[in-house]
Design a protein around this motif. Structure first.
Motif, PDB file in Angstrom:
ATOM      1  N   GLY A 147       0.901  -0.701  -0.081  1.00  0.00           N
ATOM      2  CA  GLY A 147      -0.538   0.029   0.270  1.00  0.00           C
ATOM      3  C   GLY A 147       0.723   1.502  -0.218  1.00  0.00           C
ATOM      4  N   THR A 148       2.426   1.050   0.414  1.00  0.00           N
ATOM      5  CA  THR A 148       3.047   2.651   0.318  1.00  0.00           C
ATOM      6  C   THR A 148       4.397   2.455  -0.681  1.00  0.00           C
ATOM      7  OG1 THR A 148       3.458   1.723   2.705  1.00  0.00           O
ATOM      8  CG2 THR A 148       2.100   4.015   2.384  1.00  0.00           C
ATOM      9  N   PRO A 149       4.250   2.776  -1.428  1.00  0.00           N
ATOM     10  CA  PRO A 149       5.267   2.753  -2.469  1.00  0.00           C
ATOM     11  C   PRO A 149       6.536   3.109  -1.149  1.00  0.00           C
ATOM     12  CG  PRO A 149       3.734   3.804  -3.890  1.00  0.00           C
ATOM     13  CD  PRO A 149       3.667   4.057  -2.251  1.00  0.00           C
ATOM     14  N   SER A 150       7.775   2.888  -2.203  1.00  0.00           N
ATOM     15  CA  SER A 150       9.064   2.767  -0.866  1.00  0.00           C
ATOM     16  C   SER A 150      10.237   2.869  -2.335  1.00  0.00           C
ATOM     17  CB  SER A 150       9.750   1.985  -0.227  1.00  0.00           C
ATOM     18  OG  SER A 150       9.714   1.042  -0.731  1.00  0.00           O
ATOM     19  N   GLY A 151      11.380   3.734  -1.367  1.00  0.00           N
ATOM     20  CA  GLY A 151      12.441   4.236  -2.713  1.00  0.00           C
ATOM     21  C   GLY A 151      12.551   5.220  -3.980  1.00  0.00           C
ATOM     22  N   SER A 152      13.704   6.074  -3.431  1.00  0.00           N
ATOM     23  CA  SER A 152      13.446   6.773  -5.081  1.00  0.00           C
ATOM     24  C   SER A 152      14.973   6.276  -6.638  1.00  0.00           C
ATOM     25  CB  SER A 152      14.149   8.061  -4.238  1.00  0.00           C
ATOM     26  OG  SER A 152      15.949   7.582  -4.116  1.00  0.00           O
ATOM     27  N   SER A 153      14.670   6.674  -7.323  1.00  0.00           N
ATOM     28  CA  SER A 153      15.117   6.583  -7.850  1.00  0.00           C
ATOM     29  C   SER A 153      16.748   7.533  -7.991  1.00  0.00           C
ATOM     30  CB  SER A 153      14.740   7.543  -9.672  1.00  0.00           C
ATOM     31  OG  SER A 153      15.528   8.509  -9.636  1.00  0.00           O
ATOM     32  N   GLY A 154      17.914   6.957  -8.741  1.00  0.00           N
ATOM     33  CA  GLY A 154      19.124   7.571  -8.487  1.00  0.00           C
ATOM     34  C   GLY A 154      19.645   7.841  -8.828  1.00  0.00           C
ATOM     35  N   ALA A 201      10.613   9.202 -11.847  1.00  0.00           N
ATOM     36  CA  ALA A 201      12.912   9.614 -11.255  1.00  0.00           C
ATOM     37  C   ALA A 201      11.653  11.278 -11.728  1.00  0.00           C
ATOM     38  CB  ALA A 201      13.237   9.592 -12.726  1.00  0.00           C
ATOM     39  N   PHE A 202      11.009  11.625 -12.786  1.00  0.00           N
ATOM     40  CA  PHE A 202      10.734  13.091 -12.807  1.00  0.00           C
ATOM     41  C   PHE A 202       9.619  13.125 -11.472  1.00  0.00           C
ATOM     42  CE2 PHE A 202       7.613  15.889 -14.107  1.00  0.00           C
ATOM     43  CZ  PHE A 202       8.105  16.467 -15.245  1.00  0.00           C
ATOM     44  N   SER A 203       8.845  12.955 -10.904  1.00  0.00           N
ATOM     45  CA  SER A 203       7.932  13.112  -9.601  1.00  0.00           C
ATOM     46  C   SER A 203       8.817  12.879  -8.449  1.00  0.00           C
ATOM     47  CB  SER A 203       6.733  12.074  -9.840  1.00  0.00           C
ATOM     48  OG  SER A 203       6.271  12.049 -10.818  1.00  0.00           O
ATOM     49  N   GLY A 204       9.838  12.578  -8.666  1.00  0.00           N
ATOM     50  CA  GLY A 204      10.696  12.128  -7.380  1.00  0.00           C
ATOM     51  C   GLY A 204      10.754  11.213  -6.665  1.00  0.00           C
ATOM     52  N   ALA A 205       9.430  10.444  -6.568  1.00  0.00           N
ATOM     53  CA  ALA A 205       9.076   9.388  -6.264  1.00  0.00           C
ATOM     54  C   ALA A 205       8.226   8.050  -6.742  1.00  0.00           C
ATOM     55  CB  ALA A 205       8.363   9.009  -4.630  1.00  0.00           C
ATOM     56  N   SER A 206       7.701   6.950  -6.258  1.00  0.00           N
ATOM     57  CA  SER A 206       6.726   6.268  -7.088  1.00  0.00           C
ATOM     58  C   SER A 206       6.041   6.721  -6.041  1.00  0.00           C
ATOM     59  CB  SER A 206       6.639   4.770  -7.450  1.00  0.00           C
ATOM     60  OG  SER A 206       7.464   4.265  -6.209  1.00  0.00           O
ATOM     61  N   PHE A 207       4.452   6.545  -6.716  1.00  0.00           N
ATOM     62  CA  PHE A 207       2.980   6.591  -5.899  1.00  0.00           C
ATOM     63  C   PHE A 207       2.005   5.692  -6.615  1.00  0.00           C
ATOM     64  CE2 PHE A 207       3.682   9.936  -8.700  1.00  0.00           C
ATOM     65  CZ  PHE A 207       1.703  10.242  -9.541  1.00  0.00           C
ATOM     66  N   LEU A 208       0.989   5.194  -6.125  1.00  0.00           N
ATOM     67  CA  LEU A 208       0.128   4.408  -7.017  1.00  0.00           C
ATOM     68  C   LEU A 208      -1.145   5.297  -7.238  1.00  0.00           C
ATOM     69  CD1 LEU A 208      -1.090   2.595  -3.569  1.00  0.00           C
ATOM     70  CD2 LEU A 208       0.361   1.254  -5.357  1.00  0.00           C
ATOM     71  N   GLY A 209      -1.021   4.491  -8.941  1.00  0.00           N
ATOM     72  CA  GLY A 209      -2.289   4.806  -9.410  1.00  0.00           C
ATOM     73  C   GLY A 209      -1.278   6.483 -10.160  1.00  0.00           C
ATOM     74  N   MET A 210      -0.190   6.243  -9.982  1.00  0.00           N
ATOM     75  CA  MET A 210       0.452   7.510 -11.439  1.00  0.00           C
ATOM     76  C   MET A 210      -0.025   6.982 -13.087  1.00  0.00           C
ATOM     77  SD  MET A 210       4.387   6.050 -10.256  1.00  0.00           S
ATOM     78  CE  MET A 210       5.191   7.500 -11.576  1.00  0.00           C
ATOM     79  N   GLY A 211       0.192   6.059 -13.272  1.00  0.00           N
ATOM     80  CA  GLY A 211      -0.266   5.156 -14.395  1.00  0.00           C
ATOM     81  C   GLY A 211      -1.430   5.501 -15.283  1.00  0.00           C
ATOM     82  N   ASP A 212      -2.752   6.038 -14.277  1.00  0.00           N
ATOM     83  CA  ASP A 212      -3.327   6.108 -14.486  1.00  0.00           C
ATOM     84  C   ASP A 212      -4.155   6.892 -14.901  1.00  0.00           C
ATOM     85  OD1 ASP A 212      -4.414   3.909 -13.155  1.00  0.00           O
ATOM     86  OD2 ASP A 212      -5.298   5.319 -11.486  1.00  0.00           O
ATOM     87  N   GLN A 213      -3.226   8.240 -14.780  1.00  0.00           N
ATOM     88  CA  GLN A 213      -3.564   9.564 -16.140  1.00  0.00           C
ATOM     89  C   GLN A 213      -3.003   9.366 -17.932  1.00  0.00           C
ATOM     90  OE1 GLN A 213      -0.689  12.236 -15.571  1.00  0.00           O
ATOM     91  NE2 GLN A 213       0.120  10.858 -13.740  1.00  0.00           N
ATOM     92  N   PHE A 214      -2.145   8.193 -17.910  1.00  0.00           N
ATOM     93  CA  PHE A 214      -1.328   8.047 -19.542  1.00  0.00           C
ATOM     94  C   PHE A 214      -2.748   6.698 -20.519  1.00  0.00           C
ATOM     95  CE2 PHE A 214       2.246   8.369 -16.625  1.00  0.00           C
ATOM     96  CZ  PHE A 214       2.558   9.258 -17.499  1.00  0.00           C
ATOM     97  N   VAL A 215      -3.160   6.567 -20.214  1.00  0.00           N
ATOM     98  CA  VAL A 215      -4.729   5.443 -20.456  1.00  0.00           C
ATOM     99  C   VAL A 215      -4.549   5.399 -21.599  1.00  0.00           C
ATOM    100  CG1 VAL A 215      -5.349   3.585 -20.957  1.00  0.00           C
ATOM    101  CG2 VAL A 215      -4.261   3.816 -18.739  1.00  0.00           C
ATOM    102  N   LEU A 216      -6.028   6.850 -21.391  1.00  0.00           N
ATOM    103  CA  LEU A 216      -6.786   6.898 -22.241  1.00  0.00           C
ATOM    104  C   LEU A 216      -6.039   8.012 -22.681  1.00  0.00           C
ATOM    105  CD1 LEU A 216     -10.182   6.593 -19.949  1.00  0.00           C
ATOM    106  CD2 LEU A 216      -9.696   5.468 -21.290  1.00  0.00           C
TER     107      LEU A 216
END
Lengths: 321, 332
Positions: free
Chosen positions: B155-162, B244-259
């Motif tokens: 339920g909570t994504p962790s970490g960040s990109s290099g 990497a652009f947003s600084g972190a991953s978050f749940l549902g971040m991909g939803d805005q891309f599909v449609l």
């Protein structure tokens, strides 16, 4: 397709639901009238919206705007029904008709692909919902809850679903219903046999819009309020319910009973995980797996047989059926 | 949808297909984009300045990369609804395994891209071998990825990109954003790949007529599986770069891309039924819709109206295309 397989096509969803239901009963060691009522009340909005999707899918279409139409219908109802009961009932239904007309005219008259038309109208109705009701709110008097069939008596919930099945079944028995299925089965043939193709398509989208609006009204009554985003979760779930209910997206076949079962199946998986004490995170995995199992088992068997018979090179690979 | 054969369904003789549309749609879009840049410049002086246009291109590039896969899948007559949670899932896997260290980038990215590739291969396998319709197959895989991502993260994504990937997603090379350069390279590869390679021609042939394509010796199933695999990879790459652009991953971040990817592919004049179109038009459409959204935001238009304008613009664009082409394209 033989007659025997046709019969099985209808009973599959009932069977899947029965198995899931028995598992829940076994896990919970009983199933009270309250559980039955809440299952039916939770499934009812999805059942209504999925029946709307079903009518459209029968005519070989698809409607991604049904969820947001339900949001707008519920929002309008919640805003107006306390002061103007007539507006609160008629308004949402008219919204459903208008939404169906817009989609239907674009698809039937302009011959635009349904998925992209309804993608655009989905965005439009989402915007309208936010304008009508920026934040969840409004009010629906509790007296209306008796109408949704869930709150006065446990078996009213079941009765509601049965009524949906009967009404939808009746619609399919009319001439309109016959033409609808003819259209989905083979459009050129239907046209040659005198079906007014664009009028029937338009009718399917209008009926779908009205059913979605009813689903939104049901949600508004059940929660005593409206929300601008409440319908969004039904956009793709309604398609999933229709497919799990045994209706191919290529149209022409399917029963309302199957669709209502599809809605019940997608609703009961939540209770299943709850009573099995498994994290609700797994629910969408199970929903996806059921979806694949329903549409894929038949062809998976063929595929495995091909593999077994011919080794790793099935001879008809890539051959269009 | 992928394996229906339009040539076999339509028996009546047809008028010759008009080819001017694929070129007309992107030109129209670019003209509208220029108009929008003018309006934006009026609302906020400096909006159409080269610097800002480059920033807008950077903003478009994430959607643009995801749309590579959607374009290729839709050229076969399919559709990929699973990219929403492939993007989120691969972003979550990437940040969790990378945990902000450059040394972990390679394995984390490999894991993440491998995930996207795997989902794409499963989608392609279901569509070709199990003959499940693309909408249903990718919808189911989307659900499965959603659940898998929730289970994986708890339920909570962790970490960040290099920092290296972060520099790629946000930084500049000279005065040009690195993302814009990457997007240009990927665009060149995609356009050339679709137009001028054997695989690209087979892709168009499968979308145009599976039967004819099969009879000319193409392994249709392999082509379709490859298309979904590319879509999965493109979605995973989008997930990595966007986290990497947003600084972190978050749940549902991909939803805005599909449609938006689907809308952009169709806006570009690519047929929903496969066989016609290409990625060049999609680039114009992605840039157009991104600028449209940005102009509406800086015009301080409320979100509800933005959503209505976006939908109306998509609807208007396809109606204009239909009137321009006047081709009877009802085949499903």
């Amino acid at each position: 397709m033989s007659i025997r397989r046709l019969q099985f096509a209808g009973s599959g969803p009932v069977l899947v639901f029965a198995v899931l239901f028995l598992v829940v009963v076994a896990l919970k060691q009983g199933f009270s009238a309250f559980d039955l009522r809440s299952l039916c009340v939770n499934a009812a909005p999805l059942a209504l919206i999925a029946l709307g999707q079903f009518v459209i899918v029968l005519a070989r279409g698809i409607d991604l705007s049904l969820g947001p139409v339900a949001s707008v219908a519920g929002a309008v109802m919640a805003l107006t029904i306390t002061d103007h009961p007539a507006v609160g009932i008629a308004g949402p239904v008219l919204i459903g008709i208008a939404a169906g007309l817009a989609n239907g005219l674009s698809v039937a008259q302009l011959r635009l692909p349904p998925i992209i038309v309804t993608l655009a109208t989905m965005s439009i109705w989402q915007g309208i919902a936010l304008l009508v009701l920026p934040d969840p709110g409004g009010e629906v008097p509790a007296a209306y809850q008796a109408l949704t069939g869930g709150f006065s008596s446990p078996f009213m919930g079941v009765a509601g679903l049965v009524v949906f099945c009967l009404v939808a079944g009746w619609i399919l028995r009319t001439r309109f219903g016959l033409h609808l299925r003819a259209l989905g089965g083979d459009e050129p043939a239907a046209r040659l046999s005198g079906v007014r193709v664009s009028r029937v398509k338009l009718g399917a989208y209008v009926l779908g819009g009205v059913l979605a609006a009813l689903g939104g009204m049901y949600l508004a009554v059940a929660t005593s309020s409206g929300s601008p985003t409440v319908g969004d979760s039904y956009i793709l779930t309604s398609v999933a319910a229709v497919v799990i209910g045994g209706v191919p997206l290529s149209g022409g076949r399917g029963t309302p009973l199957g669709v209502v079962m599809g809605a019940l199946i997608l609703t009961i998986t939540g209770s299943l995980l709850y009573f099995a004490d498994v994290s609700s995170f797994y629910q969408s995995i199970i929903d996806g797996a059921i979806l694949l199992a329903v549409v894929g088992t038949g062809s998976a068997r063929d595929w495995l047989r091909d593999i077994a018979r011919m080794g790793p090179w099935p001879s008809r690979t890539g051959q269009p059926s | 949808m992928a394996v229906t054969d339009r040539a076999a369904v339509v028996s009546a003789p047809q008028t010759p297909r008009r080819r001017r549309l694929p070129a007309a749609a992107p030109i129209l879009l670019l003209a509208l984009t220029a108009l929008l840049l003018g309006i934006g410049n009026f609302l906020a002086p400096g909006f159409a300045a080269p610097d800002n246009v480059l920033q807008l291109l950077k903003l478009s590039s994430f959607l643009g990369i995801a749309a590579i896969g959607q374009t290729i899948v839709m050229l076969t007559g399919g559709i990929d609804l699973s990219i929403a949670w492939v993007i989120t899932g691969s972003a979550v896997v990437f940040t969790a395994n990378c945990s902000g260290a450059d040394g972990n980038i390679a394995p984390a990215a490999a894991l993440s891209l491998g995930l996207g590739l795997a989902v794409g291969l499963i989608n392609g396998w279901g569509v070709t071998k199990l003959r499940i319709s693309p909408i249903v197959m990718t919808l189911a895989m989307n659900n499965i990825m959603l659940g898998a991502t929730l289970v994986y993260t708890g339920g909570t994504p962790s970490g960040s990109s290099g920092p290296l990937v972060r520099a790629l997603a946000t930084g500049n090379v000279g005065f040009i954003p690195a993302m814009v350069i990457l997007w240009c390279l990927l665009t060149a590869v995609t356009v050339i790949g679709v137009r001028y390679t054997r695989g690209g021609r087979r892709l168009l042939a499968v979308g145009e007529s599976p039967r004819v394509s099969f009879l000319t010796g193409s392994n249709n199933d392999r082509v379709v599986v490859a298309a979904y695999a590319i879509s999965g990879l493109a979605a995973a790459l989008t997930g990595i770069l966007f986290s990497a652009f947003s600084g972190a991953s978050f749940l549902g971040m991909g939803d805005q891309f599909v449609l938006p990817t689907i809308a952009d592919v169709v806006l570009a004049g690519t047929s929903m039924f496969g066989g016609r179109g290409g990625y060049g038009g999609t680039v114009a459409a992605v840039f157009f819709t991104t600028i449209l959204t940005t102009v509406l935001v800086i015009g301080s238009i409320p979100q509800g109206v933005r959503s209505i304008v976006y939908g109306a613009a998509v609807l208007a664009a396809i109606i204009v295309q239909r009137l321009l082409s006047r081709r009877d394209d009802t085949g499903q």
